[in-house]
Design a protein around this motif. Structure first.
Motif, PDB file in Angstrom:
ATOM      1  N   MET A 150       5.351   3.728   1.810  1.00 24.73           N
ATOM      2  CA  MET A 150       4.806   2.431   1.423  1.00 24.73           C
ATOM      3  C   MET A 150       4.917   1.439   2.572  1.00 24.73           C
ATOM      4  O   MET A 150       5.870   1.467   3.346  1.00 24.73           O
ATOM      5  N   TYR A 205       0.841  -1.191   0.000  1.00 25.29           N
ATOM      6  CA  TYR A 205       0.000   0.000   0.000  1.00 25.29           C
ATOM      7  C   TYR A 205       0.881   1.247   0.000  1.00 25.29           C
ATOM      8  O   TYR A 205       1.799   1.362   0.815  1.00 25.29           O
ATOM      9  N   GLU A 206       0.595   2.147  -0.917  1.00 24.64           N
ATOM     10  CA  GLU A 206       1.277   3.431  -0.946  1.00 24.64           C
ATOM     11  C   GLU A 206       0.374   4.461  -0.281  1.00 24.64           C
ATOM     12  O   GLU A 206      -0.725   4.758  -0.775  1.00 24.64           O
ATOM     13  N   ARG A 214       8.299  -1.273   5.832  1.00 21.62           N
ATOM     14  CA  ARG A 214       7.767   0.051   5.501  1.00 21.62           C
ATOM     15  C   ARG A 214       8.928   0.956   5.128  1.00 21.62           C
ATOM     16  O   ARG A 214      10.071   0.727   5.552  1.00 21.62           O
ATOM     17  N   THR A 215       8.636   1.955   4.328  1.00 19.77           N
ATOM     18  CA  THR A 215       9.652   2.958   4.048  1.00 19.77           C
ATOM     19  C   THR A 215       9.769   3.862   5.269  1.00 19.77           C
ATOM     20  O   THR A 215       8.830   4.016   6.060  1.00 19.77           O
ATOM     21  N   GLY A 217       1.149   7.663   6.466  1.00 25.00           N
ATOM     22  CA  GLY A 217       1.999   8.087   5.370  1.00 25.00           C
ATOM     23  C   GLY A 217       2.573   9.484   5.566  1.00 25.00           C
ATOM     24  O   GLY A 217       2.272  10.165   6.539  1.00 25.00           O
TER      25      GLY A 217
END
Length: 274
Positions: A241, A189-190, A207-208, A238
């Motif tokens: 991602m 998921y972005e 995750r980023t 967010g």
């Protein structure tokens, strides 16, 4: 003896000087031990493949966990390093469960890491950082730095199920992680800035670094959280991602007694460990 490659390439990523591949045997042919041959038969029937990470270096370097090397050929040199010094090595070991020393292979040639029936994730990152579960690191190009990352808030450390520290890799290059499920079963998921992803369980894998993480009540009040049956949720905000493995919990339950019956008529659970 045939020189035909017995492997098929499942996934591949490349940067200048290095190609990292997930390869697998097309099928195991059995054993002279009948008990082993029986297990091999069922593994082949279930399409469970024996996999390895194969790395092709061209005047480049690879970081691996000590003991991960299976074999290698070419003009290659193996040495141990704390990658960043003793202080960073100790932080990585005691805070994330990774080893104090990492092995560095440099030169030109072909490297094979220890075989496994497990699954692998390849990430080619460009001037970015990934955060993931303790013990997931498998190998990386030496252009990346592996370190410990402290949780940014108390709720995620105490109630998020991941502890006070996770592992982070940053820079530009390729990292290989161990995965509890096949790549095809992952969801990515972005998230836009401020957008949330809430997960009832410990199956968010990667995750980023721009994504914030904390444990939150599922309802507006503690009473609503308790009566909803969900308890605390892992919440990711967010931008960035997040990769999750929804089938991980199902496979874990299938290892338990009466697992199929419980999955046929699930009673629900609070999936995030506290």
């Amino acid at each position: 003896m045939s020189n035909i490659d017995p492997f098929e390439v499942v996934e591949s990523e490349a940067i200048p000087g290095a190609v990292l591949e997930v390869v697998q045997y097309k099928a195991l042919k059995g054993s002279d031990d009948l008990d082993v041959a029986e297990k091999v038969f069922f593994a082949n029937q279930a399409e469970i493949h024996l996999k390895m990470i194969r790395v092709k270096l061209d005047r480049s370097e690879l970081l691996i966990e000590p003991g991960a090397l299976y074999f290698m050929k070419g003009s290659l040199q193996l040495e141990s390093t704390t990658q960043g010094g003793i202080a960073k090595g100790l932080m990585r070991k005691f805070m994330t469960g990774e080893t104090l020393f990492q092995s560095r292979i440099k030169g030109t040639g072909e490297i094979y890491l220890e075989p496994s029936f497990g699954h692998y994730l390849l990430f080619n990152i460009d001037n970015d950082a990934l955060v993931f579960d303790k013990g997931a690191f498998h190998c990386a190009t030496a252009t990346l730095e592996v370190s410990a990352l402290m949780q940014k808030n108390v709720s995620s450390a105490l109630f998020g199920g991941e502890g006070f520290f996770q592992t982070q890799v940053k820079g530009s290059g390729i990292v290989v992680l161990n995965s509890p499920v096949p790549v095809s079963e992952l969801l990515m998921y972005e998230l836009a800035a401020g957008e949330k992803l809430s997960v009832d369980g410990n199956f968010a894998l990667v995750r980023t670094a721009g994504v914030s993480f904390q444990a939150e009540k599922s309802g507006k009040s503690l009473f609503q959280s308790v009566t909803s049956g969900e308890g605390l949720l892992q919440t990711f905000t967010g931008p960035g991602m997040v990769w999750i493995a929804p089938t991980q919990g199902v496979y874990n339950k299938m290892k338990m007694a009466d697992s199929i019956a419980n999955l046929s008529h699930p009673e629900g659970s609070m999936g995030t460990r506290t």
